[in-house]
Every structure is written in structure tokens, then in C-alpha cells.
Motif scaffolding. Structure first.
Motif, PDB file in Angstrom:
ATOM      1  N   LEU A  57       3.491  19.063  50.875  1.00 34.44           N
ATOM      2  CA  LEU A  57       1.979  17.245  51.412  1.00 34.44           C
ATOM      3  C   LEU A  57       3.756  16.847  52.121  1.00 34.44           C
ATOM      4  O   LEU A  57       5.210  16.636  52.077  1.00 34.44           O
ATOM      5  CB  LEU A  57       2.681  15.826  51.277  1.00 34.44           C
ATOM      6  CG  LEU A  57       1.475  14.587  51.903  1.00 34.44           C
ATOM      7  CD1 LEU A  57       0.402  15.442  52.626  1.00 34.44           C
ATOM      8  CD2 LEU A  57       1.504  14.023  50.882  1.00 34.44           C
ATOM      9  N   ARG A  58       3.534  17.570  54.093  1.00 32.37           N
ATOM     10  CA  ARG A  58       5.105  17.411  54.367  1.00 32.37           C
ATOM     11  C   ARG A  58       4.575  15.720  55.249  1.00 32.37           C
ATOM     12  O   ARG A  58       4.684  16.161  57.039  1.00 32.37           O
ATOM     13  CB  ARG A  58       4.817  18.690  56.202  1.00 32.37           C
ATOM     14  CG  ARG A  58       4.763  19.895  55.683  1.00 32.37           C
ATOM     15  CD  ARG A  58       6.051  20.199  54.617  1.00 32.37           C
ATOM     16  NE  ARG A  58       6.436  21.798  54.843  1.00 32.37           N
ATOM     17  CZ  ARG A  58       7.734  22.238  54.516  1.00 32.37           C
ATOM     18  NH1 ARG A  58       8.583  21.887  54.810  1.00 32.37           N
ATOM     19  NH2 ARG A  58       7.781  23.614  54.461  1.00 32.37           N
ATOM     20  N   TRP A 100      10.590  11.825  51.627  1.00 34.23           N
ATOM     21  CA  TRP A 100      11.144  13.317  51.143  1.00 34.23           C
ATOM     22  C   TRP A 100      11.105  14.376  51.017  1.00 34.23           C
ATOM     23  O   TRP A 100       9.424  15.158  50.759  1.00 34.23           O
ATOM     24  CB  TRP A 100      11.719  12.634  49.038  1.00 34.23           C
ATOM     25  CG  TRP A 100      11.878  10.902  49.264  1.00 34.23           C
ATOM     26  CD1 TRP A 100      10.962  10.095  50.143  1.00 34.23           C
ATOM     27  CD2 TRP A 100      12.995  10.857  49.142  1.00 34.23           C
ATOM     28  NE1 TRP A 100      11.827   8.529  49.354  1.00 34.23           N
ATOM     29  CE2 TRP A 100      13.340   9.185  48.846  1.00 34.23           C
ATOM     30  CE3 TRP A 100      14.258  11.221  48.250  1.00 34.23           C
ATOM     31  CZ2 TRP A 100      13.988   8.338  48.740  1.00 34.23           C
ATOM     32  CZ3 TRP A 100      15.497  10.788  48.070  1.00 34.23           C
ATOM     33  CH2 TRP A 100      15.939   9.397  48.488  1.00 34.23           C
ATOM     34  N   LEU A 101      11.621  15.237  50.633  1.00 33.85           N
ATOM     35  CA  LEU A 101      11.710  16.711  50.085  1.00 33.85           C
ATOM     36  C   LEU A 101      12.217  17.510  49.258  1.00 33.85           C
ATOM     37  O   LEU A 101      13.184  17.184  48.893  1.00 33.85           O
ATOM     38  CB  LEU A 101      12.115  17.484  51.665  1.00 33.85           C
ATOM     39  CG  LEU A 101      12.346  18.343  52.146  1.00 33.85           C
ATOM     40  CD1 LEU A 101      12.130  19.412  53.037  1.00 33.85           C
ATOM     41  CD2 LEU A 101      13.447  19.240  51.813  1.00 33.85           C
ATOM     42  N   MET A 124      16.075  20.967  41.265  1.00 38.15           N
ATOM     43  CA  MET A 124      16.047  19.890  40.445  1.00 38.15           C
ATOM     44  C   MET A 124      16.595  18.960  41.559  1.00 38.15           C
ATOM     45  O   MET A 124      16.519  17.881  41.493  1.00 38.15           O
ATOM     46  CB  MET A 124      17.922  20.379  40.155  1.00 38.15           C
ATOM     47  CG  MET A 124      19.092  20.468  41.001  1.00 38.15           C
ATOM     48  SD  MET A 124      20.514  20.839  40.581  1.00 38.15           S
ATOM     49  CE  MET A 124      20.639  21.712  39.667  1.00 38.15           C
ATOM     50  N   HIS A 125      16.391  19.520  43.214  1.00 37.76           N
ATOM     51  CA  HIS A 125      16.765  18.356  43.665  1.00 37.76           C
ATOM     52  C   HIS A 125      16.323  17.351  45.400  1.00 37.76           C
ATOM     53  O   HIS A 125      14.756  18.913  45.547  1.00 37.76           O
ATOM     54  CB  HIS A 125      18.052  19.820  45.198  1.00 37.76           C
ATOM     55  CG  HIS A 125      18.456  18.485  46.234  1.00 37.76           C
ATOM     56  ND1 HIS A 125      19.706  17.598  46.052  1.00 37.76           N
ATOM     57  CD2 HIS A 125      17.979  18.428  47.803  1.00 37.76           C
ATOM     58  CE1 HIS A 125      20.230  17.736  47.370  1.00 37.76           C
ATOM     59  NE2 HIS A 125      18.756  17.310  48.391  1.00 37.76           N
ATOM     60  N   VAL A 126      16.229  16.474  45.601  1.00 37.84           N
ATOM     61  CA  VAL A 126      15.102  15.906  46.500  1.00 37.84           C
ATOM     62  C   VAL A 126      15.755  14.935  47.440  1.00 37.84           C
ATOM     63  O   VAL A 126      17.103  14.726  47.097  1.00 37.84           O
ATOM     64  CB  VAL A 126      13.817  15.791  45.208  1.00 37.84           C
ATOM     65  CG1 VAL A 126      14.853  13.696  44.737  1.00 37.84           C
ATOM     66  CG2 VAL A 126      12.718  14.518  46.703  1.00 37.84           C
ATOM     67  N   GLN A 127      15.469  15.073  49.157  1.00 36.20           N
ATOM     68  CA  GLN A 127      16.417  14.472  49.757  1.00 36.20           C
ATOM     69  C   GLN A 127      15.640  13.210  50.863  1.00 36.20           C
ATOM     70  O   GLN A 127      14.580  14.099  50.977  1.00 36.20           O
ATOM     71  CB  GLN A 127      16.846  15.363  49.860  1.00 36.20           C
ATOM     72  CG  GLN A 127      16.478  16.309  51.165  1.00 36.20           C
ATOM     73  CD  GLN A 127      17.512  17.486  51.960  1.00 36.20           C
ATOM     74  OE1 GLN A 127      18.468  18.331  50.783  1.00 36.20           O
ATOM     75  NE2 GLN A 127      17.514  17.926  52.614  1.00 36.20           N
ATOM     76  N   ALA A 128      15.728  12.577  50.932  1.00 36.54           N
ATOM     77  CA  ALA A 128      14.848  12.002  52.583  1.00 36.54           C
ATOM     78  C   ALA A 128      15.535  12.299  53.922  1.00 36.54           C
ATOM     79  O   ALA A 128      16.234  12.019  54.968  1.00 36.54           O
ATOM     80  CB  ALA A 128      15.373  10.511  52.598  1.00 36.54           C
ATOM     81  N   ALA A 129      15.473  13.937  54.076  1.00 38.46           N
ATOM     82  CA  ALA A 129      15.877  14.739  55.331  1.00 38.46           C
ATOM     83  C   ALA A 129      14.915  15.721  55.644  1.00 38.46           C
ATOM     84  O   ALA A 129      15.054  16.105  53.928  1.00 38.46           O
ATOM     85  CB  ALA A 129      17.596  14.891  55.219  1.00 38.46           C
TER      86      ALA A 129
END
Length: 273
Positions: free
Chosen positions: A111-112, A254-255, A266-271
Motif C-alpha cells: 500500500l503506497r 511507513w515503507l 527486517m527493515h521498515v522506515q518512515a521515508a
């Protein structure tokens, strides 16, 4: 050929009353004799020269036949263990274990959304929005469940250090995840295995580019089973049961690198990217 694949072969041969040895994943005289019988019964599906193949090649050919029996494309029945056969065998193991085939990365549609207008990844844009890397204001967000450090399971925490602009968003995400999965579900999926958040460091493999962790806007989950280079065919957090987990993050903007690039699950980011 993997031990797990030989066990699968032995199990099928035993079910067909062709093999009466141990299911140990080791090729020996009993397994080879059973393979010869099994292939002879299916010789119409094999190349004419199959009897001249090595016994190791017989095992691969039989594995390929088992894949085709379940409509899994292992390529030609040639007894050669290449990438297509390896991939097909993995799908067959998962099908036997779970009752369904694994999902391909192309079937994943993230979801974008971006309700908080998170910036694009890049030092200038991130610094304008969040401040300079390693010099940001962090807050502690309470996690509804206990987190164990993935590299030291005896070390636990109930808080996550995150950029102050993300505190409310992260708190909502954690509460929703807890409501969806419950404590048992979170543990079953390894979501109590914490890989860290803020870390003043450069990107792995780079001497100049800052990691999003340096702004306190990224979190790693279950790193030991979702390593940087692993794709959806291996990473545990790529499983369809985790779609609601990632959907909760994506609704907040978040992405997930895994869901977008099929790496670093493993990684999720607010960018954004």
C-alpha cells in the motif's frame, strides 16, 4: 541435493512401498534400489537414456517427477539439479508442510499511502524533515509486548527509541498489531525479536550515505531470519500471514524494503523510495 529433499524422496518411496529404510536424507543402497524401481515404473515420462544416468542423477529426476506431480514446474526431467529444480523442490517442501504453495514476490502489492507526508529517502530531504542525522530528538514509545534483542534473547525491553515526529504513529501501529495478532501470534511470527531502531551509522557498504537508522526513523524486526540479502523465498516476514502486519505500517505511510524491493525484510522506515 539437500538432505531435506532426499528425506522427501525417501518418504514418498516409503509411501509407495518401494523403500523400507530410514528416512534419514542419506542416499544408500536401499534408496538407490527404490529409486531404480520407481523410475522404471515411470519410464514413459523419462528420456530413453535415463538408465545410463548416475544414481545421484536418478534421485534428481525422481524429485523433478514429484514436483510435476503437484503441478510445480521443475523444467525438463533431466536429472540435473539446477536453479529451477532447486526452486521447485523448495515449493514442494512448503506445499507438503503447509498445504499451499509459497507466494512469489510479484504477487505482493504494498500500500503506497503517505498520510503524514514522509519525505523521500535522501540526506537533504530527510534532514529538512527530521533534522541532521545522529542529532535528532528521540522519544521512547512503549511497546504492548516484551521485545527480546535478536542477538541476545536474554536482553529485553518494552520501549523503542524513535524520532519524536513518529511517536504517535508508531504507538498506533504497535497497538493495532497487538490487537490483530495477540501475544501468541506475535511470538509465533518472531515479532518479539527486536533488531533495534536508532543507530548513528552509515548504510552498510557505504562510506558516505547515512542509514535511515541515523535519523531514528527505521526499525528492524527479526534480523536473524530476515537478513539483508534474503528475498521473499526465504525471509520469514514475507509470509502471507504477515500481510496484516505490513498493512498496518503502510497505512501510516511507513515503507517495508522487503515489500517494495524484496530485500532487507527486517527493515521498515518512515521515508519513501
Amino acid at each position: 541435493m539437500k538432505v531435506s529433499e532426499l528425506r522427501l524422496i525417501q518418504k514418498r518411496l516409503a509411501e509407495d512401498a518401494l523403500y523400507f529404510g530410514q528416512i534419514d536424507g542419506k542416499r544408500g543402497p536401499k534408496t538407490d534400489k527404490a529409486l531404480a524401481l520407481a523410475l522404471a515404473l515411470r519410464s514413459a515420462e523419462l528420456p530413453e537414456q535415463w538408465q545410463g544416468w548416475s544414481q545421484a542423477r536418478w534421485a534428481v529426476a525422481y524429485l523433478q517427477l514429484l514436483c510435476h506431480d503437484r503441478n510445480i514446474d521443475a523444467g525438463k526431467i533431466d536429472g540435473l539439479y539446477g536453479p529451477q529444480t532447486e526452486s521447485a523442490a523448495r515449493s514442494l517442501r512448503i506445499l507438503n508442510a503447509t498445504g499451499s504453495l509459497p507466494r512469489g514476490f510479484g504477487d505482493i502489492v504494498p500500500l503506497r499511502a503517505n498520510p503524514h507526508q514522509f519525505p523521500m529517502e535522501g540526506e537533504d530531504g530527510l534532514s529538512d524533515f527530521y533534522g541532521k542525522p545522529c542529532a535528532v530528538r528521540l522519544v521512547q514509545v512503549q511497546c504492548p509486548w516484551t521485545l527480546r534483542l535478536d542477538w541476545d534473547l536474554t536482553n529485553t525491553t518494552r520501549t523503542i527509541s524513535i524520532h519524536e515526529k513518529l511517536s504517535d504513529s508508531l504507538a498506533r501501529i504497535l497497538q493495532k498489531a497487538y490487537a490483530v495478532y495477540g501475544l501468541e501470534g506475535l511470538k509465533n511470527h518472531g515479532l518479539d525479536r527486536y533488531g533495534g531502531s536508532f543507530n548513528c551509522r552509515k548504510k552498510r557498504g557505504s562510506v558516505s550515505a547515512w542509514s535511515t537508522h541515523a535519523w531514528g526513523i527505521a526499525i528492524d524486526w527479526y534480523p536473524s531470519m530476515n537478513k539483508l540479502a534474503w528475498g521473499s523465498n526465504k525471509a520469514t516476514l514475507a509470509h502471507p500471514d504477515l500481510d496484516p502486519w505490513w498493512g498496518i505500517w503502510e497505512q501510516e505511510g511507513w515503507l517495508s524494503l522487503g515489500r517494495c524491493e524484496d530485500r532487507d525484510w527486517m527493515h521498515v522506515q518512515a521515508a519513501k523510495r
